[in-house]
Scaffold this motif. Structure first.
Motif, PDB file in Angstrom:
ATOM      1  N   ALA A  67      14.805  -6.075   4.924  1.00 48.30           N
ATOM      2  CA  ALA A  67      14.096  -5.376   6.033  1.00 48.30           C
ATOM      3  C   ALA A  67      13.228  -6.572   6.548  1.00 48.30           C
ATOM      4  CB  ALA A  67      13.383  -4.154   5.266  1.00 48.30           C
ATOM      5  N   ARG A 107       7.494  -1.348  13.441  1.00 52.05           N
ATOM      6  CA  ARG A 107       7.372  -1.130  12.083  1.00 52.05           C
ATOM      7  C   ARG A 107       6.228  -0.319  11.799  1.00 52.05           C
ATOM      8  NH1 ARG A 107      10.264  -6.368   9.280  1.00 52.05           N
ATOM      9  NH2 ARG A 107      11.953  -6.138  10.496  1.00 52.05           N
ATOM     10  N   SER A 108       6.317   0.652  10.623  1.00 48.52           N
ATOM     11  CA  SER A 108       5.095   1.332   9.930  1.00 48.52           C
ATOM     12  C   SER A 108       5.198   1.284   8.528  1.00 48.52           C
ATOM     13  CB  SER A 108       4.723   2.543  10.456  1.00 48.52           C
ATOM     14  OG  SER A 108       4.757   2.646  11.969  1.00 48.52           O
ATOM     15  N   TRP A 109       4.204   1.071   7.831  1.00 50.37           N
ATOM     16  CA  TRP A 109       3.912   1.235   6.485  1.00 50.37           C
ATOM     17  C   TRP A 109       2.853   2.118   6.006  1.00 50.37           C
ATOM     18  CZ3 TRP A 109       4.419  -3.347   9.041  1.00 50.37           C
ATOM     19  CH2 TRP A 109       5.369  -4.059   8.906  1.00 50.37           C
TER      20      TRP A 109
END
Length: 127
Positions: free
Chosen positions: A38, A86-88
Motif C-alpha cells: 500500500a 488516501r485516508s486513514w
C-alpha cells in the motif's frame, strides 16, 4: 460409547492448535504484505501515531493534508504528475496543532499527536 485416551485428545488438540497458529502466521504475513504494497507504514506510541507514506515524484506544493477528528486525508492537487488520494482513521483524536508533516526523498512523514482530553469541570464556591 467412544472414550478417547488422553494421548489421542492431546494430539488432536495439538494438531488443531498448530493449525490455528499457522493460520495466525498467514494472516499476519498477509496484513504486513498488504501494508507494504500500500506504500505506507504506521507506528504508534502513547502520544502519537507516525505515518510514513511513499509519494515519489510529488513536491510539498502538490499535496494537501486534511485532519478531521480521528481521520487524516491525503490528496494530490489537480495538475500533479500523479494522483494520490488516501485516508486513514486513527484510534485516537488528532491534535493538529501538535502534529507535523515532513516530505523528504519522496516519503511524507506525518507525526499525528493524540489529542488530550480537556478538563471541562468547573469548581463552584459555596456561599
Amino acid at each position: 460409547m467412544f472414550f478417547a485416551s488422553p494421548v489421542i485428545r492431546r494430539s488432536a488438540f495439538n494438531a488443531s492448535h498448530q493449525a490455528d497458529l499457522a493460520l495466525q502466521r498467514f494472516l499476519q504475513a498477509s496484513q504486513h504484505a498488504a501494508a507494504k504494497t500500500a506504500g505506507y507504514t504506521a507506528t504508534s506510541t502513547e502520544d502519537a501515531t507516525t505515518l510514513s507514506v511513499d509519494v515519489p515524484g510529488l513536491a510539498r506544493e502538490q499535496l494537501q493534508l486534511r485532519i478531521e477528528d480521528h481521520q487524516v486525508h491525503l490528496s494530490s492537487v489537480e495538475g500533479a504528475p500523479r494522483q494520490v488520494q488516501r485516508s486513514w482513521e486513527l484510534p485516537h483524536a488528532i491534535d493538529a496543532t501538535a502534529s507535523s508533516a515532513k516530505l523528504e526523498n519522496g516519503v511524507l512523514t506525518l507525526v499525528l499527536a493524540q489529542r488530550k482530553p480537556v478538563d471541562t469541570s468547573v469548581q463552584l464556591s459555596i456561599q
